[in-house]
Design an enzyme around this catalytic site. Structure first.
Site, mmCIF file in Angstrom:
data_model
loop_
_atom_site.group_PDB
_atom_site.id
_atom_site.type_symbol
_atom_site.label_atom_id
_atom_site.label_comp_id
_atom_site.label_asym_id
_atom_site.label_seq_id
_atom_site.Cartn_x
_atom_site.Cartn_y
_atom_site.Cartn_z
ATOM 1 N N ASP A 201 0.827 -1.260 -0.035
ATOM 2 C CA ASP A 201 0.035 0.061 -0.119
ATOM 3 C C ASP A 201 1.014 1.281 -0.018
ATOM 4 O O ASP A 201 1.680 1.459 1.014
ATOM 5 C CB ASP A 201 -1.080 0.197 1.137
ATOM 6 C CG ASP A 201 -2.080 -0.996 1.117
ATOM 7 O OD1 ASP A 201 -2.097 -1.544 0.000
ATOM 8 O OD2 ASP A 201 -2.945 -1.103 2.240
ATOM 9 N N GLU A 285 -9.820 -9.005 0.191
ATOM 10 C CA GLU A 285 -9.650 -10.302 0.108
ATOM 11 C C GLU A 285 -10.674 -10.957 1.032
ATOM 12 O O GLU A 285 -11.070 -10.208 2.094
ATOM 13 C CB GLU A 285 -8.254 -10.864 0.535
ATOM 14 C CG GLU A 285 -7.239 -10.492 -0.422
ATOM 15 C CD GLU A 285 -5.791 -10.600 -0.009
ATOM 16 O OE1 GLU A 285 -4.770 -10.888 -0.699
ATOM 17 O OE2 GLU A 285 -5.864 -10.615 1.234
ATOM 18 N N THR A 444 -3.516 -15.311 -4.955
ATOM 19 C CA THR A 444 -2.276 -14.561 -4.937
ATOM 20 C C THR A 444 -1.200 -15.570 -4.718
ATOM 21 O O THR A 444 -1.173 -16.854 -4.734
ATOM 22 C CB THR A 444 -2.282 -13.514 -3.943
ATOM 23 O OG1 THR A 444 -2.428 -14.043 -2.690
ATOM 24 C CG2 THR A 444 -3.628 -12.691 -4.231
ATOM 25 N N GLU A 482 -2.733 -13.942 -9.265
ATOM 26 C CA GLU A 482 -2.093 -12.567 -9.169
ATOM 27 C C GLU A 482 -0.706 -13.087 -8.409
ATOM 28 O O GLU A 482 -0.500 -13.867 -7.816
ATOM 29 C CB GLU A 482 -2.585 -11.646 -8.373
ATOM 30 C CG GLU A 482 -3.963 -11.015 -8.721
ATOM 31 C CD GLU A 482 -4.712 -9.967 -7.829
ATOM 32 O OE1 GLU A 482 -4.238 -9.758 -6.902
ATOM 33 O OE2 GLU A 482 -5.774 -9.562 -8.025
ATOM 34 N N LEU A 485 4.016 -10.153 -4.658
ATOM 35 C CA LEU A 485 4.928 -9.073 -4.626
ATOM 36 C C LEU A 485 5.293 -8.804 -5.876
ATOM 37 O O LEU A 485 5.316 -9.532 -6.741
ATOM 38 C CB LEU A 485 6.201 -9.620 -3.631
ATOM 39 C CG LEU A 485 5.665 -10.150 -2.341
ATOM 40 C CD1 LEU A 485 7.055 -10.542 -1.523
ATOM 41 C CD2 LEU A 485 5.390 -8.840 -1.308
#
Length: 578
Positions: A201, A285, A444, A482, A485
């Protein structure tokens, strides 16, 4: 059989209860085998203890999938009737889902690549497109590289910022038109969470101001841990069906927001906007905020903490405990589960033979995970009702919590709400829930390898990905991926390519499985447009698009040509993003 010892409020469980397990929900008859409305339940007894091998979940039959309504209406874990006030809507939508025609791509198909736009693509202060010149140049470069489209966070805290029901879409209108002008598709994320406090973020976008005012008046609208610390990333699911937002429930507020988006951008839906990803928790999520990074509360690879101490969740827990004649189990979560940064063996609850595998542990973990599933049911049912017949597909995201995956208790997953242990598949119920609503499961950590992780933390992203993909296949749910990182190295790209069309050496049906329906790269940045990074990325996009049968030399040549041709545009984008 594992030890059944456990504790509640620091005291040992009654000896009589340690002689047996409460019937496990993973031995319930599959919802697919019973009418959805059936009120009586039939229990299936286990023929033995599940295999303790790391691939135990590969051997499961899938019969422990369950309907949340079915499980909670049984005498096992009764819940408040308000949890199921949407039941009729669920049933009506099931008829619609069953009538859908599914377009099959085939196992040789390519995987379209999308790129996440910066979190602050819309300026949260003035609701305009941030860095227009950089955005325009970047979109042109992405299109030239063969990227299918972009993922765009549509922040609740920007659009409905000041007053309930007052939506300002001006910045998003401009950006969506810009994306369309470049011939790119859009995955639009209904972001009902706060930006700030999670990995990656880079800016701060809080919940709408008027929502924050309601939280100030009633702090129990926020998730709460056992120390009484509040988390303001996302409203507590305990108040989902209560009119706590100036006469509306949170689910009604989310639904109204999605409806306004649909009506505002109806001319783009199904054409430019091809997917709606629905946020269902922190970082978008489906999970509890069990590992918050803000203010140093949690650090990797801590086990996290249960988030069940607001008055609404405690009321539900008391009702569930009273319903099975165990009122002493309804005062809160396990007191011996440690703190955010503990390791499993630091705690009596999560250690190898700890309370997680006791009757009390099973009761609490089932209740905790069932509430999360109920929350997902409500949000996805609402999204499906809003976007039905709009031509878009709906997706939801599940977190890749891979640390301590090699332990028996899987503590980091349990505190996040995923009831996944050495003896229980916690992702099949989630996949089945997604399947009931025809939703794509977005997962992810697709780029990670086991050997890259901290050995002491017993991380296993590779086995976690296998488990989730197998659960999705059993449930008939498409999977998208996805990276967790930002990575620009060839090793990460190769791992994504491998996982995007994952097969198993002992799977006789591997040829019938399609690859991932999409992959979204995290994220567009100045680093992406730097020299070697850009050429590696272009090559990756081409390989993903080429499908299973590719000529690596041909792909490499094409990528080299594209990288060279787009170099002026890329340099402009990198310069503008500085």
């Amino acid at each position: 059989m594992e030890s059944l010892s456990g504790s509640v409020a620091g005291s040992a469980l009654p000896k009589s209860l340690t002689q047996r397990h409460i019937s496990r929900s993973d031995h319930l008859v599959s919802v697919s085998q019973l009418p959805f409305h059936q009120k009586s339940t039939e229990l299936v007894t286990s023929a033995g203890v599940a295999s303790a091998s790391e691939d135990w979940w590969r051997q499961q039959s899938g019969s422990h999938a369950q309907s949340l309504m079915f499980a909670c209406r049984s005498s096992h874990f009764p819940c408040s009737p308000s949890l199921f006030e949407d039941a009729d809507l669920f049933l009506q939508q099931k008829v619609h889902r069953d009538s859908r025609s599914v377009i099959r791509r085939g196992p040789e198909a390519g995987v379209p690549v999308y790129v996440m736009l910066p979190l602050d693509s819309i300026n949260p202060h003035n609701n305009t497109v941030s860095r227009r010149r950089a955005m325009d140049a970047s979109l042109l470069a992405l299109k030239s590289a063969g990227v299918e489209g972009v993922m765009l966070d549509v922040w609740w805290g920007i659009v409905e910022k000041d007053e309930p029901g007052c939506y300002s879409w001006s910045g998003y209108k401009e950006l969506i038109e810009m994306v369309k002008s470049h011939g790119l598709k859009i995955q639009a994320v209904m972001s009902f969470h706060q930006c700030g406090g999670n990995v990656g973020d880079s800016c701060y976008i809080p919940l709408p101001g008027w929502v924050s005012q309601e939280i100030d008046r009633n702090p129990d609208l926020a998730y709460t841990d056992k120390q009484g610390r509040r988390n303001y990333e996302y409203l507590s699911l305990g108040c989902d069906t209560l009119p706590v937002l100036r006469g509306r429930t949170p689910v009604q507020a989310y639904t109204d927001y999605m409806r306004s988006f649909r009506d505002t951008f109806k001319e783009f839906l199904g054409d430019c906007i091809i997917e709606i990803q629905v946020g269902m928790g922190p970082a978008g999520e489906l999970r509890y905020p069990s590992y918050p990074e803000s203010n140093g509360t949690w650090r990797f690879p801590g086990i996290g903490e249960f988030q069940c101490y607001d008055k609404y969740m405690l009321s539900s827990l008391r009702a569930a405990a009273n319903g099975i004649g165990k009122p002493e189990w309804g005062h809160g979560g396990p007191c011996d589960s440690g703190c955010y940064n503990n390791w499993p063996e630091d705690t009596d609850f999560f250690r190898r033979d700890g309370g997680w595998n006791s009757p009390y542990g099973e009761f609490f973990l089932q209740w905790y995970s069932d509430l999360l599933l109920a929350h997902g049911e409500r949000i996805l049912a609402s999204a499906e009702g809003v976007f039905r017949e709009s031509g878009v597909k709906i997706s939801g995201k599940v977190a890749g919590i891979h640390w301590h995956y090699g332990s028996r208790s899987h503590p980091a997953e349990l505190t996040a709400g995923y009831y996944n242990t050495r003896f229980r598949d916690g992702y099949l119920p989630i996949a089945n829930m997604f399947g009931r609503h025809g939703v794509v499961l977005n997962f992810t950590c697709i780029e990670m390898k086991d050997y890259e992780q901290v050995p002491e933390a017993r991380c296993s992203p590779e086995n976690l990905i296998k488990q989730v993909i197998l659960a999705a296949r059993k449930a008939g749910v498409p999977v998208a991926g996805e990276n967790a990182l930002p990575r620009f190295d060839e090793g990460a790209y190769r791992q994504i390519l491998f996982n995007s069309r994952l097969t198993f050496h002992d799977d006789p049906h591997e040829a019938s499985f399609e690859p991932m329906c999409a992959f979204t790269f995290l994220r567009m940045s100045q680093n992406l447009f730097q020299g070697d990074n850009w050429q590696q990325f272009v090559s990756f996009v081409q390989q993903m698009a080429a499908g299973k049968v590719i000529n690596e030399w041909e792909v490499a040549d094409k990528a080299s040509v594209l990288a060279h041709e787009t170099n002026p545009i890329v340099q402009e984008a990198a310069s503008a993003l500085t």
